[in-house]
Design an enzyme around this catalytic site. Structure first.
Site, PDB file in Angstrom:
ATOM      1  N   HIS A 136      -4.518  45.729  19.958  1.00 34.93           N
ATOM      2  CA  HIS A 136      -4.498  47.059  20.576  1.00 34.93           C
ATOM      3  C   HIS A 136      -5.928  47.570  20.800  1.00 34.93           C
ATOM      4  CE1 HIS A 136      -1.616  50.681  21.146  1.00 34.93           C
ATOM      5  NE2 HIS A 136      -2.641  50.781  21.965  1.00 34.93           N
ATOM      6  N   GLU A 170       3.779  47.581  15.516  1.00 35.27           N
ATOM      7  CA  GLU A 170       2.352  47.498  15.180  1.00 35.27           C
ATOM      8  C   GLU A 170       2.105  48.167  13.832  1.00 35.27           C
ATOM      9  OE1 GLU A 170      -0.030  49.049  18.367  1.00 35.27           O
ATOM     10  OE2 GLU A 170       0.647  47.538  19.800  1.00 35.27           O
TER      11      GLU A 170
END
Length: 527
Positions: A280, A262
């Site tokens: 997220h 990420e």
């Protein structure tokens, strides 16, 4: 006394800074710094409050010479090197409950989105199509939801799913049969969950044991047409294998809020049919952002100002209310650990900490941590309750805790016994007036003494004139005696003398004391 200094290094609700200030801390809000910039400025700070952006590496910890606590506003601490923090004696806290409901609700939302193909239907409809027959969904009512992980968030998901009339099964090695009944789930092994679940949702931390728990092999074991949701941590699912399972139809749909890397700007799953993803967002609600920021500020300030420990990942919890009651015991425990560490001969192999009477009613973990802190001071000058268990484990020391509900001669008692190559050595202490630590036994000999400052420990034969000889020796060398404590096994047998002195006894005087008639052991002690 100077106020603790706290650095808020990531963006969080401004009320967090207000809580720090209201609770007696000096706080600076400096966000968006590079690793090198943070390393250059971290030195004076006692506390570091972060979210997910700041990475706390060994290099930064090495520069954080005054740091006592790191607070992560959120659950995941992948961005903190906990082992390095523990070795340096820094407490690492998170806020596991501040965003639990938000994350659980996001998982339920993704389950519903998968069941009814909502994202694809939205795109199609807004493009001017009316593909009613294309989007044939499934009901969740009566379906089996498989939880991988049934902790705080998982149990909330279970309660919401039960409200949707789903049947919930759960795989979690730490889930007891009683807890499973309490939250209304059926406890199963992983293979059974894979075979039975219509929907699978993951709620477990990322560890060596859980990494790729949904591997290619395990995905192949799932019920054909299963739908999978992950709002926990990236890395729990083999993403390439998941893509293959989606393409083959083994997995009918998948929704991920987290990814192995990420931010996920490029990922093999992107563009795969029946795949939904969000960036997220598990904790991304207004309520959750406020909750975790306020919670981390409250926890860190309680620790820095009052000694309370909540939601720590590398030391026992100790509430601000418990701390005043436990503090005298922790002082006693640390001094007993220090005493036995300074006096035990041979290599240490194991240690047992026993509590009885009033001490047996308390939270024992901080007492154990204090004993180990005192003991391990013989091996490291920067030891504390956080890194002492780490240092003990590193040296292969077996630690045991024993709680006796009985009340003996003393209303409360703490006993520390170490196993050494020369045999076991045991010391015990109590509290006078509920707050004053006192040694009451040393290596099987009853003695009452305060352990503080500089002391001199002597084992000698119990014979007339010895006290005069040791007093004369110290007087001739300008060493003033503060307190004088005696104990013996029997008349004429082995005796122990503990002296408190104004200054540490020089090695030359210790050698002279060793040569006195009847002396067996002489040692200088410091507390």
């Amino acid at each position: 006394m100077a106020k603790p200094k706290v650095l808020i290094a990531d963006k969080m609700d401004p009320n967090a800074a207000k809580i720090f200030a209201e609770r007696g801390c000096d706080v600076d809000v400096i966000t968006g710094k590079t690793a090198d910039e943070l390393k250059a400025m971290i030195g004076p700070y006692d506390g570091l409050a972060i979210r997910s952006s700041t990475k706390v590496t060994p290099d930064i910890l090495a520069a954080a010479t005054n740091l006592k606590v790191i607070g992560r506003a959120g659950i995941g601490v992948d961005n903190v090197d906990i082992a390095a923090a523990s070795a340096q004696g820094v407490v690492v806290m998170n806020t596991p409950f501040g965003n639990s409901i938000t994350t659980a609700e996001h998982a339920i939302a993704l389950i519903m989105a998968l069941a009814r193909q909502i994202p694809e239907a939205d795109v199609s409809t807004q493009a001017g199509k009316w593909e009613k027959n294309r989007f044939m969904g499934v009901e969740v009512t009566g379906k089996t939801l498989g939880l991988i992980g049934a902790g705080n968030i998982g149990s909330i998901v279970a309660s919401r799913a039960l409200g949707l009339k789903m049947k919930v099964i759960a795989f979690d090695p730490f889930l007891t049969a009683e807890r499973a009944v309490d939250i209304g789930v059926e406890k199963v092994e992983l293979d059974e969950l894979l075979a039975r679940a219509d929907f699978i949702t993951l709620h477990t931390p990322l560890t060596d044991a859980t990494r790729n728990i949904l591997s290619a092999e395990n995905l192949a074991r799932t019920k054909p047409g299963v739908r999978i949701v992950n709002c926990a941590r990236g890395g729990l699912i083999d993403e390439a294998a998941l893509k293959d399972a989606l393409v083959s139809g083994q997995v009918a749909g998948a929704a991920l809020d987290v990814f192995a890397t990420e931010p996920a700007k490029h990922n093999p799953l992107f563009g795969t049919p029946n795949f939904i993803c969000t960036p997220h967002l598990g904790a991304s609600t207004t309520e959750a952002q406020v909750n975790v920021a306020l919670q981390v500020a409250e926890q860190m300030s309680d620790f820095l100002v009052h000694g309370g420990v909540a939601n720590a990942l590398n030391m026992p919890s100790l509430s601000a209310e418990e701390a005043p009651r436990l503090r005298p015991y922790m002082v006693l425990a640390e001094r007993l650990g220090s005493l036995v560490g300074q006096l035990a001969h041979g290599n240490l192999t194991d240690i047992s900490i026993e509590v009885e009477g009033a001490a047996a009613q308390l939270n024992m973990k901080p007492i154990t941590g204090a004993v180990l802190s005192g003991l391990m001071q013989q091996y490291s000058q920067s030891v504390n309750m956080v890194n002492a268990p780490f240092l003990a484990k590193e040296r292969g020391l077996d630690v045991r805790e024993i709680r006796h509900e009985r009340e003996g001669v003393f209303q409360t008692l703490v006993r520390v016994t170490v196993g050494t190559s020369a045999g076991n050595r045991s010391v015990a202490g109590t509290l006078f007036g509920k707050a004053e630590p006192r040694l009451v036994e040393i290596f099987g000999i009853g003695i009452e003494a305060e352990l503080a400052g500089n002391m001199m420990y002597i084992v000698n034969d119990d014979q007339p004139g010895f006290i005069g000889r040791i007093g004369t020796l110290l007087g001739e060398n300008d060493i003033n005696i503060g307190t004088f404590h005696l104990g013996r096994r029997q008349t004429g047998g082995e005796a122990v003398l503990l002296l408190s002195v104004d200054h540490r006894v020089p090695e030359a005087v210790l050698q002279k004391a060793c040569r006195l008639d009847g002396v067996r052991v002489v040692k200088a002690l410091t507390f």
